[in-house]
Write a protein that holds these residues in place. Structure first.
Motif, PDB file in Angstrom:
ATOM      1  N   THR A  79       0.822  -1.213   0.000  1.00  0.00           N
ATOM      2  CA  THR A  79       0.000   0.000   0.000  1.00  0.00           C
ATOM      3  C   THR A  79       0.855   1.261   0.000  1.00  0.00           C
ATOM      4  OG1 THR A  79      -1.731  -1.167   1.206  1.00  0.00           O
ATOM      5  CG2 THR A  79      -1.833   1.240   1.204  1.00  0.00           C
ATOM      6  N   GLY A  80       1.928   1.237   0.771  1.00  0.00           N
ATOM      7  CA  GLY A  80       2.799   2.412   0.838  1.00  0.00           C
ATOM      8  C   GLY A  80       2.272   3.463   1.794  1.00  0.00           C
ATOM      9  N   SER A  81       2.858   4.641   1.716  1.00  0.00           N
ATOM     10  CA  SER A  81       2.538   5.719   2.651  1.00  0.00           C
ATOM     11  C   SER A  81       2.899   7.058   2.039  1.00  0.00           C
ATOM     12  CB  SER A  81       3.331   5.517   3.952  1.00  0.00           C
ATOM     13  OG  SER A  81       3.366   6.684   4.744  1.00  0.00           O
ATOM     14  N   ASP A  82       2.227   8.115   2.502  1.00  0.00           N
ATOM     15  CA  ASP A  82       2.584   9.472   2.076  1.00  0.00           C
ATOM     16  C   ASP A  82       4.065   9.770   2.319  1.00  0.00           C
ATOM     17  OD1 ASP A  82      -0.111   9.576   1.698  1.00  0.00           O
ATOM     18  OD2 ASP A  82      -0.490  11.244   3.053  1.00  0.00           O
ATOM     19  N   PHE A  83       4.617   9.133   3.338  1.00  0.00           N
ATOM     20  CA  PHE A  83       6.010   9.377   3.705  1.00  0.00           C
ATOM     21  C   PHE A  83       6.982   8.951   2.609  1.00  0.00           C
ATOM     22  CE2 PHE A  83       9.910   7.834   5.978  1.00  0.00           C
ATOM     23  CZ  PHE A  83      10.409   9.093   6.277  1.00  0.00           C
ATOM     24  N   LEU A  84       6.531   8.112   1.688  1.00  0.00           N
ATOM     25  CA  LEU A  84       7.396   7.707   0.581  1.00  0.00           C
ATOM     26  C   LEU A  84       7.938   8.923  -0.173  1.00  0.00           C
ATOM     27  CD1 LEU A  84       5.449   4.636  -0.841  1.00  0.00           C
ATOM     28  CD2 LEU A  84       7.842   4.611  -0.078  1.00  0.00           C
ATOM     29  N   ALA A  85       7.104   9.959  -0.339  1.00  0.00           N
ATOM     30  CA  ALA A  85       7.545  11.154  -1.066  1.00  0.00           C
ATOM     31  C   ALA A  85       8.686  11.850  -0.340  1.00  0.00           C
ATOM     32  CB  ALA A  85       6.381  12.118  -1.254  1.00  0.00           C
ATOM     33  N   LEU A 132       9.495  12.998 -11.681  1.00  0.00           N
ATOM     34  CA  LEU A 132       8.499  11.990 -11.321  1.00  0.00           C
ATOM     35  C   LEU A 132       8.982  10.575 -11.625  1.00  0.00           C
ATOM     36  CD1 LEU A 132       5.202  13.752 -12.468  1.00  0.00           C
ATOM     37  CD2 LEU A 132       6.269  13.740 -10.212  1.00  0.00           C
ATOM     38  N   ALA A 133       9.680  10.399 -12.728  1.00  0.00           N
ATOM     39  CA  ALA A 133      10.166   9.063 -13.089  1.00  0.00           C
ATOM     40  C   ALA A 133      11.182   8.555 -12.066  1.00  0.00           C
ATOM     41  CB  ALA A 133      10.779   9.093 -14.486  1.00  0.00           C
ATOM     42  N   VAL A 134      12.062   9.436 -11.615  1.00  0.00           N
ATOM     43  CA  VAL A 134      13.050   9.041 -10.613  1.00  0.00           C
ATOM     44  C   VAL A 134      12.371   8.726  -9.290  1.00  0.00           C
ATOM     45  CG1 VAL A 134      15.065   9.811  -9.287  1.00  0.00           C
ATOM     46  CG2 VAL A 134      14.887  10.353 -11.720  1.00  0.00           C
ATOM     47  N   GLN A 135      11.425   9.554  -8.896  1.00  0.00           N
ATOM     48  CA  GLN A 135      10.698   9.296  -7.654  1.00  0.00           C
ATOM     49  C   GLN A 135       9.958   7.956  -7.719  1.00  0.00           C
ATOM     50  OE1 GLN A 135      10.654  10.374  -4.739  1.00  0.00           O
ATOM     51  NE2 GLN A 135      11.061  12.572  -4.630  1.00  0.00           N
ATOM     52  N   GLU A 136       9.329   7.671  -8.826  1.00  0.00           N
ATOM     53  CA  GLU A 136       8.619   6.395  -8.962  1.00  0.00           C
ATOM     54  C   GLU A 136       9.578   5.223  -8.800  1.00  0.00           C
ATOM     55  OE1 GLU A 136       5.624   4.015 -12.040  1.00  0.00           O
ATOM     56  OE2 GLU A 136       6.737   5.777 -12.736  1.00  0.00           O
ATOM     57  N   ARG A 137      10.754   5.308  -9.433  1.00  0.00           N
ATOM     58  CA  ARG A 137      11.712   4.211  -9.351  1.00  0.00           C
ATOM     59  C   ARG A 137      12.218   4.019  -7.924  1.00  0.00           C
ATOM     60  NH1 ARG A 137      15.067   6.087 -12.661  1.00  0.00           N
ATOM     61  NH2 ARG A 137      16.763   6.765 -11.291  1.00  0.00           N
ATOM     62  N   VAL A 138      12.533   5.127  -7.238  1.00  0.00           N
ATOM     63  CA  VAL A 138      13.059   5.035  -5.873  1.00  0.00           C
ATOM     64  C   VAL A 138      12.004   4.510  -4.910  1.00  0.00           C
ATOM     65  CG1 VAL A 138      13.917   6.396  -3.921  1.00  0.00           C
ATOM     66  CG2 VAL A 138      14.804   6.814  -6.222  1.00  0.00           C
ATOM     67  N   GLN A 139      10.804   5.040  -5.008  1.00  0.00           N
ATOM     68  CA  GLN A 139       9.766   4.680  -4.047  1.00  0.00           C
ATOM     69  C   GLN A 139       9.253   3.252  -4.243  1.00  0.00           C
ATOM     70  OE1 GLN A 139       6.650   7.693  -3.556  1.00  0.00           O
ATOM     71  NE2 GLN A 139       8.085   9.272  -4.221  1.00  0.00           N
ATOM     72  N   THR A 140       9.060   2.834  -5.480  1.00  0.00           N
ATOM     73  CA  THR A 140       8.543   1.478  -5.716  1.00  0.00           C
ATOM     74  C   THR A 140       9.580   0.409  -5.428  1.00  0.00           C
ATOM     75  OG1 THR A 140       9.057   1.711  -8.074  1.00  0.00           O
ATOM     76  CG2 THR A 140       6.801   2.211  -7.379  1.00  0.00           C
ATOM     77  N   ALA A 141      10.837   0.803  -5.264  1.00  0.00           N
ATOM     78  CA  ALA A 141      11.873  -0.159  -4.878  1.00  0.00           C
ATOM     79  C   ALA A 141      11.669  -0.657  -3.453  1.00  0.00           C
ATOM     80  CB  ALA A 141      13.257   0.466  -5.011  1.00  0.00           C
ATOM     81  N   ALA A 147       8.938  -1.995  -2.420  1.00  0.00           N
ATOM     82  CA  ALA A 147       7.873  -3.001  -2.539  1.00  0.00           C
ATOM     83  C   ALA A 147       6.496  -2.369  -2.557  1.00  0.00           C
ATOM     84  CB  ALA A 147       7.948  -4.055  -1.430  1.00  0.00           C
ATOM     85  N   SER A 148       6.437  -1.047  -2.480  1.00  0.00           N
ATOM     86  CA  SER A 148       5.152  -0.364  -2.586  1.00  0.00           C
ATOM     87  C   SER A 148       4.703  -0.322  -4.040  1.00  0.00           C
ATOM     88  CB  SER A 148       5.271   1.066  -2.054  1.00  0.00           C
ATOM     89  OG  SER A 148       4.093   1.800  -2.322  1.00  0.00           O
ATOM     90  N   ARG A 149       3.423  -0.564  -4.259  1.00  0.00           N
ATOM     91  CA  ARG A 149       2.887  -0.456  -5.607  1.00  0.00           C
ATOM     92  C   ARG A 149       2.600   1.001  -5.980  1.00  0.00           C
ATOM     93  NH1 ARG A 149      -1.521  -5.385  -6.424  1.00  0.00           N
ATOM     94  NH2 ARG A 149      -0.016  -7.129  -6.281  1.00  0.00           N
ATOM     95  N   GLY A 150       2.289   1.797  -4.971  1.00  0.00           N
ATOM     96  CA  GLY A 150       1.993   3.207  -5.210  1.00  0.00           C
ATOM     97  C   GLY A 150       3.208   4.073  -4.961  1.00  0.00           C
ATOM     98  N   TRP A 151       3.168   5.291  -5.465  1.00  0.00           N
ATOM     99  CA  TRP A 151       4.228   6.258  -5.210  1.00  0.00           C
ATOM    100  C   TRP A 151       3.607   7.646  -5.236  1.00  0.00           C
ATOM    101  CZ3 TRP A 151       5.654   9.824  -9.036  1.00  0.00           C
ATOM    102  CH2 TRP A 151       5.088   9.598 -10.296  1.00  0.00           C
ATOM    103  N   PHE A 152       4.341   8.625  -4.726  1.00  0.00           N
ATOM    104  CA  PHE A 152       3.793   9.960  -4.516  1.00  0.00           C
ATOM    105  C   PHE A 152       4.767  11.015  -5.027  1.00  0.00           C
ATOM    106  CE2 PHE A 152       2.236   7.025  -1.401  1.00  0.00           C
ATOM    107  CZ  PHE A 152       0.882   7.296  -1.295  1.00  0.00           C
ATOM    108  N   ALA A 153       4.225  12.044  -5.658  1.00  0.00           N
ATOM    109  CA  ALA A 153       5.054  13.157  -6.117  1.00  0.00           C
ATOM    110  C   ALA A 153       5.526  13.971  -4.912  1.00  0.00           C
ATOM    111  CB  ALA A 153       4.270  14.047  -7.071  1.00  0.00           C
ATOM    112  N   PHE A 154       6.746  14.472  -4.990  1.00  0.00           N
ATOM    113  CA  PHE A 154       7.275  15.364  -3.960  1.00  0.00           C
ATOM    114  C   PHE A 154       7.026  16.797  -4.404  1.00  0.00           C
ATOM    115  CE2 PHE A 154      10.864  17.886  -2.210  1.00  0.00           C
ATOM    116  CZ  PHE A 154      10.576  17.724  -0.866  1.00  0.00           C
ATOM    117  N   VAL A 155       6.243  17.549  -3.635  1.00  0.00           N
ATOM    118  CA  VAL A 155       5.841  18.893  -4.065  1.00  0.00           C
ATOM    119  C   VAL A 155       6.218  19.978  -3.058  1.00  0.00           C
ATOM    120  CG1 VAL A 155       3.947  18.025  -5.497  1.00  0.00           C
ATOM    121  CG2 VAL A 155       3.524  18.560  -3.086  1.00  0.00           C
ATOM    122  N   ASN A 156       6.979  19.622  -2.029  1.00  0.00           N
ATOM    123  CA  ASN A 156       7.398  20.630  -1.053  1.00  0.00           C
ATOM    124  C   ASN A 156       8.573  21.437  -1.597  1.00  0.00           C
ATOM    125  OD1 ASN A 156       6.284  18.143   0.531  1.00  0.00           O
ATOM    126  ND2 ASN A 156       6.007  19.901   1.888  1.00  0.00           N
TER     127      ASN A 156
END
Length: 389
Positions: free
Chosen positions: A44-50, A69-78, A80-89
């Motif tokens: 499921t993942g978490s908001d903290f992934l971003a 976004l592509a880099v964030q997706e690769r890092v976060q899904t590594a 085992a989370s299926r979801g990932w979140f954009a970093f917007v801060n």
């Protein structure tokens, strides 16, 4: 009459019983946090992934990629989370995020929540030392913790800034300036500080904002700031989807209006509400005859209505106006039905978020409006002195 009196005065709700209830709530909260960690470290993942992903990328030496976004997706899904979140801060947020990016995600989640909760509890207990059991188990903080979101850190800044305004105005202003990581939560502060002629705090906030911008630019580079500008599209895309489930997770009037009204109408209502909260914040100095703590309670309560972009996990700061009202009630006497109203408002950030999807409406804006009214109505009146209970 017995039942009516029990509801109106709630004399049975003594502080001794509140401490016992807080202990039971604390046990339940620990279980909820354990479940949240299991979910966050699974598919499921978490908001903290971003935040973790941004910290990991920044610590790796190429901070400009935190907004890719592509880099964030690769890092976060590594993880085992299926979801990932954009970093917007904004880039200054990378300073606190980077150390957590050095840890494995499961440990980083625990560390982030533990540090955030400790900072929040420290700020809350410093502001309300006699109400410490209510600080420890505040449901508004619990929902931020289960999401491993920024609300605990931002809430601590807001609470400490109000509490320290008169005794340490420069330090208070610097904490307001640190809200550059969540600028929409500082929307009312410039107007409020100027109206109260707290110029040292005002200047300190401005200097802190400028310093964080310049230092983050020097450390993370121009490309990172340009990437932040591009990240605005990720936030705009979420709003353009007009997904009911997304709006129900938000706690602003704008979001709830968008469920039933066209965007221009909802935005117009949001603008009017923002202007009204600015007026209340400015007038609160006169309403409370210059009392920064009382006026600050109104400011913080109104902050939950001021921004059209706000989520349940942003609301730990509502601890301050809620406990300020408890403090006033214990010191000067509770008004009819006020005790039970405060119980409802204490649980509102968590309970109304849980009820939003089943109801098809998030009622938190209404609860925030009630909180503002209860604080406002404490001003301009002679207190009814009673003993604390």
């Amino acid at each position: 009459m017995g039942l009516l009196s029990a509801i109106r005065d709630a004399d049975w709700l003594t502080f001794q019983r509140v401490r016992a209830y807080a202990l039971m709530l604390g046990v339940a909260a620990f279980a909820l946090l354990a479940m949240a960690w299991i979910e966050a470290t699974g598919e499921t993942g978490s908001d903290f992934l971003a935040f973790w992903g941004a910290g990991k990328i920044a610590a790796g030496g190429d901070p400009a990629l935190v907004y890719d976004l592509a880099v964030q997706e690769r890092v976060q899904t590594a993880t085992a989370s299926r979801g990932w979140f954009a970093f917007v801060n904004p880039p200054p947020f990378l300073f606190p995020a980077a150390p957590f990016g050095l840890l494995p995600f499961p440990l980083a989640w625990i560390a982030w929540v533990a540090v955030g909760y400790a900072v929040f509890v420290w700020a809350g207990i410093r502001a309300f030392p006699r109400l410490w059991p209510l600080v420890l188990v505040y449901p508004g903080a619990l929902i931020a913790a289960t999401h491993a979101q920024t609300g605990l850190f931002v809430g601590a800044l807001l609470i400490a800034a109000v509490h320290r305004l008169d005794s340490h105005p420069v330090r208070s202003g610097a904490m307001v300036g640190a809200l550059i990581v969540k600028p929409h939560l500082a929307l009312l502060w410039p107007f409020w500080l100027a109206a109260g002629r707290r110029w040292r705090a005002f200047a300190a906030a401005a200097v802190c904002v400028l310093a964080l911008i310049l230092v983050s630019w020097a450390v993370f580079g121009t490309a990172t700031w340009l990437g932040y500008r591009e990240s605005w599209d990720a936030s705009a895309d979420l709003m353009r989807r007009d997904a009911a489930e997304f709006y129900l997770r938000m706690v602003s009037l704008y979001a709830q209006a968008r469920l039933y009204l066209a965007h221009p109408v909802a935005l117009g209502l949001a603008v009017l509400l923002t202007l009204a909260t600015i007026a209340l914040a400015v007038r609160s100095w006169q309403r409370f005859t210059g009392d920064a703590r009382a006026s600050g309670a109104l400011l913080v309560a109104a902050s939950a209505l001021a921004s059209p972009y706000l989520f349940s996990y942003d609301l730990p700061f509502l601890l301050f106006p809620t406990l300020w009202l408890v403090e006033q009630g214990r010191r000067h006497g509770f008004r009819p039905f006020e005790k039970l109203a405060l119980v409802g408002l204490y649980f509102a950030p968590f309970a109304l978020r849980a009820a939003a999807l089943p109801l098809g409406l998030n009622l938190m804006p209404l609860a925030s409006a009630v909180l503002v009214w209860l604080v406002w109505s404490r001003g301009g009146r002679e207190p009814d002195m009673r003993s604390e209970g």
